[in-house]
Write an enzyme that holds these catalytic residues in place. Structure first.
Site, mmCIF file in Angstrom:
data_model
loop_
_atom_site.group_PDB
_atom_site.id
_atom_site.type_symbol
_atom_site.label_atom_id
_atom_site.label_comp_id
_atom_site.label_asym_id
_atom_site.label_seq_id
_atom_site.Cartn_x
_atom_site.Cartn_y
_atom_site.Cartn_z
ATOM 1 N N ASN A 49 -66.171 41.037 52.531
ATOM 2 C CA ASN A 49 -66.521 41.404 51.336
ATOM 3 C C ASN A 49 -65.494 42.232 50.577
ATOM 4 O O ASN A 49 -64.465 42.785 51.231
ATOM 5 C CB ASN A 49 -67.666 42.733 51.806
ATOM 6 C CG ASN A 49 -67.256 43.784 52.726
ATOM 7 O OD1 ASN A 49 -66.353 43.278 53.598
ATOM 8 N ND2 ASN A 49 -67.689 44.728 52.730
ATOM 9 N N ILE A 50 -65.641 42.282 49.157
ATOM 10 C CA ILE A 50 -64.487 42.884 48.513
ATOM 11 C C ILE A 50 -64.929 43.682 47.415
ATOM 12 O O ILE A 50 -66.039 43.469 46.704
ATOM 13 C CB ILE A 50 -63.648 41.650 47.576
ATOM 14 C CG1 ILE A 50 -62.922 40.762 48.673
ATOM 15 C CG2 ILE A 50 -62.401 42.195 46.759
ATOM 16 C CD1 ILE A 50 -62.153 39.526 48.126
ATOM 17 N N GLU A 51 -64.689 45.095 47.654
ATOM 18 C CA GLU A 51 -65.539 46.105 46.870
ATOM 19 C C GLU A 51 -64.644 46.473 45.603
ATOM 20 O O GLU A 51 -63.337 45.785 45.242
ATOM 21 C CB GLU A 51 -65.781 47.228 47.585
ATOM 22 C CG GLU A 51 -66.586 46.904 48.631
ATOM 23 C CD GLU A 51 -67.193 48.064 49.479
ATOM 24 O OE1 GLU A 51 -66.489 49.047 49.531
ATOM 25 O OE2 GLU A 51 -68.041 47.970 50.413
ATOM 26 N N CYS A 60 -69.971 39.847 48.205
ATOM 27 C CA CYS A 60 -70.282 39.972 49.821
ATOM 28 C C CYS A 60 -69.247 38.993 50.398
ATOM 29 O O CYS A 60 -68.886 37.986 49.671
ATOM 30 C CB CYS A 60 -71.687 39.677 50.084
ATOM 31 S SG CYS A 60 -72.895 40.915 49.689
ATOM 32 N N GLU A 62 -70.204 36.661 52.533
ATOM 33 C CA GLU A 62 -70.872 35.455 52.701
ATOM 34 C C GLU A 62 -70.489 34.582 51.427
ATOM 35 O O GLU A 62 -70.168 33.297 51.714
ATOM 36 C CB GLU A 62 -72.354 35.507 52.943
ATOM 37 C CG GLU A 62 -72.694 36.103 54.038
ATOM 38 C CD GLU A 62 -72.880 37.536 53.950
ATOM 39 O OE1 GLU A 62 -72.261 38.223 53.344
ATOM 40 O OE2 GLU A 62 -73.919 38.173 54.829
ATOM 41 N N CYS A 95 -77.640 39.575 52.521
ATOM 42 C CA CYS A 95 -78.381 40.333 51.292
ATOM 43 C C CYS A 95 -79.301 39.026 50.864
ATOM 44 O O CYS A 95 -78.778 37.859 50.959
ATOM 45 C CB CYS A 95 -77.514 41.065 50.530
ATOM 46 S SG CYS A 95 -76.676 39.893 49.352
ATOM 47 N N CYS A 98 -77.227 36.691 48.566
ATOM 48 C CA CYS A 98 -76.181 35.774 49.404
ATOM 49 C C CYS A 98 -77.362 34.551 50.040
ATOM 50 O O CYS A 98 -76.841 33.334 50.209
ATOM 51 C CB CYS A 98 -75.384 36.305 50.592
ATOM 52 S SG CYS A 98 -73.816 37.422 50.080
#
Ligand code: THU
Length: 143
Positions: A49-51, A60, A62, A95, A98
């Site tokens: 995940n990259i915020e 996310c 995935e 989620c 995804c």
């Protein structure tokens, strides 16, 4: 070349998801996720995940794993593994967004491996199928 979906291959996929989780960029949620997808030729693509400070731009693990594969020319994945930081329920699950992207690039009976690492470092896996996670999917018209 078609790679057999044997336990050794799925084990490598699980380990790839566990290993990539440490690279998660998640300074806002502090919730690390790692994912890995397997292409029919045996290639594994991993993502975290990259915020973002603008929270809604987060992607996310995935989707990042699948998109890495697509950027390398893959159009289909035969299995996916996802490992989250510990959750009360035991296993973190993908989620909805995804799951929909999985339906774009995976068959509905493809295995989705939910992975948890215990405090003692033991790896636990709960095996589902995409159709368990996404019943009544919206698919490309005609499929
Ligand atoms: N996250 C994932 O990477 N995969 C999921 O399936 C659920 C949520 C990430 C997004 C965000 O960075 C953090 O987990 C908390 O929601």
């Amino acid at each position: 070349m078609k790679k057999k979906l044997d336990n050794k291959t799925l084990d490598a996929l699980v380990h790839a998801a566990v290993a990539v989780k440490k690279n998660s960029y998640s300074p806002y949620s502090h919730f690390k996720v790692g994912a890995a997808v397997l292409a029919p030729d045996g290639q594994i693509y991993a993502g975290t995940n990259i915020e973002n400070a603008s929270y809604g731009l987060t992607v996310c693990a995935e989707r990042n794993a699948m998109f890495r594969g697509v950027c390398e020319g893959q159009k289909q994945f035969v299995a996916l593994a996802v490992c989250t930081d510990p959750v009360e329920e035991g296993f973190g699950t993908p989620c909805g967004a995804c799951r929909q992207v999985m339906a774009e690039f995976m068959k509905l009976d493809a295995p989705i491996l939910l992975v948890a690492v215990t405090k003692k470092g033991q790896i636990k896996v709960l095996k589902k199928k995409l159709k368990d996670l996404l019943p009544l999917p919206f698919l490309k018209p005609g499929e």
